[in-house]
Write a protein that holds these residues in place. Structure first.
Motif, PDB file in Angstrom:
ATOM      1  N   SER A  12      -7.544   8.157  -1.705  1.00 20.21           N
ATOM      2  CA  SER A  12      -8.568   8.708  -2.586  1.00 20.21           C
ATOM      3  C   SER A  12      -8.483  10.233  -2.627  1.00 20.21           C
ATOM      4  CB  SER A  12      -9.952   8.268  -2.113  1.00 20.21           C
ATOM      5  OG  SER A  12     -10.944   8.822  -2.918  1.00 20.21           O
ATOM      6  N   ARG A  13      -8.313  10.845  -1.475  1.00 22.01           N
ATOM      7  CA  ARG A  13      -8.186  12.313  -1.425  1.00 22.01           C
ATOM      8  C   ARG A  13      -6.927  12.774  -2.158  1.00 22.01           C
ATOM      9  NH1 ARG A  13      -8.192  12.733   4.292  1.00 22.01           N
ATOM     10  NH2 ARG A  13      -9.803  11.240   4.732  1.00 22.01           N
ATOM     11  N   CYS A  14      -5.842  12.047  -2.020  1.00 18.14           N
ATOM     12  CA  CYS A  14      -4.599  12.417  -2.719  1.00 18.14           C
ATOM     13  C   CYS A  14      -4.776  12.325  -4.231  1.00 18.14           C
ATOM     14  CB  CYS A  14      -3.448  11.523  -2.270  1.00 18.14           C
ATOM     15  SG  CYS A  14      -2.856  11.882  -0.611  1.00 18.14           S
ATOM     16  N   ARG A  15      -5.408  11.255  -4.707  1.00 20.14           N
ATOM     17  CA  ARG A  15      -5.653  11.117  -6.150  1.00 20.14           C
ATOM     18  C   ARG A  15      -6.542  12.246  -6.664  1.00 20.14           C
ATOM     19  NH1 ARG A  15      -6.041   5.790  -4.668  1.00 20.14           N
ATOM     20  NH2 ARG A  15      -8.316   5.845  -4.627  1.00 20.14           N
ATOM     21  N   GLU A  16      -7.573  12.580  -5.898  1.00 25.19           N
ATOM     22  CA  GLU A  16      -8.487  13.651  -6.300  1.00 25.19           C
ATOM     23  C   GLU A  16      -7.761  14.991  -6.348  1.00 25.19           C
ATOM     24  OE1 GLU A  16     -12.297  15.835  -4.345  1.00 25.19           O
ATOM     25  OE2 GLU A  16     -12.315  13.653  -4.304  1.00 25.19           O
ATOM     26  N   THR A  17      -6.918  15.260  -5.373  1.00 24.43           N
ATOM     27  CA  THR A  17      -6.161  16.510  -5.343  1.00 24.43           C
ATOM     28  C   THR A  17      -5.198  16.588  -6.519  1.00 24.43           C
ATOM     29  OG1 THR A  17      -6.326  16.611  -2.941  1.00 24.43           O
ATOM     30  CG2 THR A  17      -4.594  17.932  -3.966  1.00 24.43           C
ATOM     31  N   LYS A  18      -4.501  15.494  -6.822  1.00 25.81           N
ATOM     32  CA  LYS A  18      -3.587  15.482  -7.971  1.00 25.81           C
ATOM     33  C   LYS A  18      -4.343  15.759  -9.263  1.00 25.81           C
ATOM     34  CE  LYS A  18       0.058  12.360  -6.456  1.00 25.81           C
ATOM     35  NZ  LYS A  18       0.692  11.057  -6.701  1.00 25.81           N
ATOM     36  N   LEU A  19      -5.513  15.151  -9.409  1.00 22.43           N
ATOM     37  CA  LEU A  19      -6.313  15.364 -10.611  1.00 22.43           C
ATOM     38  C   LEU A  19      -6.740  16.820 -10.708  1.00 22.43           C
ATOM     39  CD1 LEU A  19      -7.747  14.223 -13.092  1.00 22.43           C
ATOM     40  CD2 LEU A  19      -9.716  13.727 -11.616  1.00 22.43           C
ATOM     41  N   ARG A  20      -7.209  17.386  -9.630  1.00 25.33           N
ATOM     42  CA  ARG A  20      -7.625  18.794  -9.642  1.00 25.33           C
ATOM     43  C   ARG A  20      -6.463  19.716  -9.979  1.00 25.33           C
ATOM     44  NH1 ARG A  20     -11.830  19.501  -4.610  1.00 25.33           N
ATOM     45  NH2 ARG A  20     -13.473  18.202  -5.512  1.00 25.33           N
ATOM     46  N   LEU A  21      -5.313  19.447  -9.394  1.00 29.18           N
ATOM     47  CA  LEU A  21      -4.149  20.289  -9.665  1.00 29.18           C
ATOM     48  C   LEU A  21      -3.671  20.147 -11.111  1.00 29.18           C
ATOM     49  CD1 LEU A  21      -2.077  19.849  -6.395  1.00 29.18           C
ATOM     50  CD2 LEU A  21      -3.247  21.918  -7.165  1.00 29.18           C
TER      51      LEU A  21
ATOM     52  N   LEU B 157       0.829  -1.213   0.000  1.00 30.51           N
ATOM     53  CA  LEU B 157       0.000   0.000   0.000  1.00 30.51           C
ATOM     54  C   LEU B 157       0.859   1.257   0.000  1.00 30.51           C
ATOM     55  CD1 LEU B 157      -2.839  -0.967   2.475  1.00 30.51           C
ATOM     56  CD2 LEU B 157      -3.110  -0.385   0.064  1.00 30.51           C
ATOM     57  N   ALA B 158       1.921   1.255   0.767  1.00 27.09           N
ATOM     58  CA  ALA B 158       2.801   2.423   0.820  1.00 27.09           C
ATOM     59  C   ALA B 158       3.477   2.670  -0.526  1.00 27.09           C
ATOM     60  CB  ALA B 158       3.857   2.228   1.905  1.00 27.09           C
ATOM     61  N   ALA B 159       3.872   1.606  -1.189  1.00 26.46           N
ATOM     62  CA  ALA B 159       4.553   1.739  -2.479  1.00 26.46           C
ATOM     63  C   ALA B 159       3.593   2.077  -3.616  1.00 26.46           C
ATOM     64  CB  ALA B 159       5.312   0.460  -2.805  1.00 26.46           C
ATOM     65  N   ASN B 160       2.330   1.722  -3.459  1.00 23.80           N
ATOM     66  CA  ASN B 160       1.348   1.898  -4.536  1.00 23.80           C
ATOM     67  C   ASN B 160       0.177   2.769  -4.105  1.00 23.80           C
ATOM     68  OD1 ASN B 160       2.353  -0.140  -6.659  1.00 23.80           O
ATOM     69  ND2 ASN B 160       2.419  -1.252  -4.728  1.00 23.80           N
ATOM     70  N   HIS B 161       0.447   3.734  -3.260  1.00 19.02           N
ATOM     71  CA  HIS B 161      -0.621   4.549  -2.686  1.00 19.02           C
ATOM     72  C   HIS B 161      -1.436   5.315  -3.714  1.00 19.02           C
ATOM     73  CE1 HIS B 161       1.615   8.303  -3.220  1.00 19.02           C
ATOM     74  NE2 HIS B 161       2.670   7.567  -2.928  1.00 19.02           N
TER      75      HIS B 161
ATOM     76  N   GLY C   3      -1.144   0.085  12.982  1.00 21.20           N
ATOM     77  CA  GLY C   3      -1.499   1.315  13.680  1.00 21.20           C
ATOM     78  C   GLY C   3      -2.441   2.205  12.887  1.00 21.20           C
ATOM     79  N   VAL C   4      -2.791   1.792  11.683  1.00 23.82           N
ATOM     80  CA  VAL C   4      -3.670   2.573  10.814  1.00 23.82           C
ATOM     81  C   VAL C   4      -4.715   1.632  10.216  1.00 23.82           C
ATOM     82  CG1 VAL C   4      -3.767   4.075   8.786  1.00 23.82           C
ATOM     83  CG2 VAL C   4      -1.733   4.071  10.210  1.00 23.82           C
ATOM     84  N   SER C   5      -5.954   2.090  10.138  1.00 29.82           N
ATOM     85  CA  SER C   5      -6.990   1.244   9.564  1.00 29.82           C
ATOM     86  C   SER C   5      -6.936   1.284   8.037  1.00 29.82           C
ATOM     87  CB  SER C   5      -8.376   1.690  10.034  1.00 29.82           C
ATOM     88  OG  SER C   5      -8.747   2.901   9.414  1.00 29.82           O
ATOM     89  N   LEU C   6      -7.402   0.225   7.414  1.00 36.31           N
ATOM     90  CA  LEU C   6      -7.466   0.184   5.955  1.00 36.31           C
ATOM     91  C   LEU C   6      -8.391   1.260   5.413  1.00 36.31           C
ATOM     92  CD1 LEU C   6      -7.507  -3.623   5.200  1.00 36.31           C
ATOM     93  CD2 LEU C   6      -5.890  -1.968   4.312  1.00 36.31           C
ATOM     94  N   ILE C   7      -9.473   1.527   6.108  1.00 36.80           N
ATOM     95  CA  ILE C   7     -10.402   2.564   5.656  1.00 36.80           C
ATOM     96  C   ILE C   7      -9.706   3.915   5.632  1.00 36.80           C
ATOM     97  CG2 ILE C   7     -12.492   3.835   6.294  1.00 36.80           C
ATOM     98  CD1 ILE C   7     -13.628   1.142   7.262  1.00 36.80           C
ATOM     99  N   HIS C   8      -8.928   4.212   6.653  1.00 33.22           N
ATOM    100  CA  HIS C   8      -8.185   5.480   6.686  1.00 33.22           C
ATOM    101  C   HIS C   8      -7.212   5.573   5.514  1.00 33.22           C
ATOM    102  CE1 HIS C   8      -6.208   9.001   8.329  1.00 33.22           C
ATOM    103  NE2 HIS C   8      -5.054   8.391   8.118  1.00 33.22           N
ATOM    104  N   ILE C   9      -6.522   4.491   5.237  1.00 34.53           N
ATOM    105  CA  ILE C   9      -5.578   4.476   4.109  1.00 34.53           C
ATOM    106  C   ILE C   9      -6.321   4.695   2.803  1.00 34.53           C
ATOM    107  CG2 ILE C   9      -4.033   2.998   2.760  1.00 34.53           C
ATOM    108  CD1 ILE C   9      -3.121   1.796   5.451  1.00 34.53           C
ATOM    109  N   GLN C  10      -7.443   4.021   2.618  1.00 34.27           N
ATOM    110  CA  GLN C  10      -8.208   4.177   1.388  1.00 34.27           C
ATOM    111  C   GLN C  10      -8.726   5.603   1.235  1.00 34.27           C
ATOM    112  OE1 GLN C  10     -11.021   0.900   1.861  1.00 34.27           O
ATOM    113  NE2 GLN C  10     -10.129  -0.045   0.053  1.00 34.27           N
ATOM    114  N   GLU C  11      -9.237   6.186   2.301  1.00 36.74           N
ATOM    115  CA  GLU C  11      -9.752   7.556   2.237  1.00 36.74           C
ATOM    116  C   GLU C  11      -8.633   8.550   1.917  1.00 36.74           C
ATOM    117  OE1 GLU C  11     -11.601   8.037   6.039  1.00 36.74           O
ATOM    118  OE2 GLU C  11     -13.467   7.097   5.389  1.00 36.74           O
ATOM    119  N   THR C  12      -7.502   8.379   2.553  1.00 39.83           N
ATOM    120  CA  THR C  12      -6.365   9.273   2.317  1.00 39.83           C
ATOM    121  C   THR C  12      -5.868   9.145   0.882  1.00 39.83           C
ATOM    122  OG1 THR C  12      -5.729   9.113   4.634  1.00 39.83           O
ATOM    123  CG2 THR C  12      -4.054   9.897   3.099  1.00 39.83           C
TER     124      THR C  12
END
Length: 85
Positions: free
Chosen positions: A68-77, A25-29, A57-66
């Protein structure tokens, strides 16, 4: 004693698989992933991922949400006039 050693061995194996999932997940975020696909990639059942947060120490849902937000921000930028400047 043999049962105890088997339990320890199984938990250690599960820990290694959950860690492998976290490393992937870290390598393919930036790539979208589903929990069933991630579980299959490390040869675990989806229900086994209930221990993911305890191990990482981190939930899968948190990783998925984060992610998703990063992909959306990159697309917007990338489509923003401000970014093209």
């Amino acid at each position: 004693m043999g049962d105890t050693l088997r339990q320890i061995s199984r938990r250690n194996e599960q820990f290694k698989k959950l860690r492998a999932a976290a490393v992937w997940l870290a390598a393919n975020h930036s790539q979208p992933v589903t929990i069933p696909d991630l579980a299959a990639s490390v040869r675990m059942s989806v229900t086994s991922f209930r221990h993911f947060k305890a191990v990482t120490g981190v939930s899968l849902i948190h990783i998925q949400e984060t992610s998703s937000r990063c992909r959306e921000t990159k697309l917007r930028l990338s489509t923003s006039e401000w970014w093209d400047g």
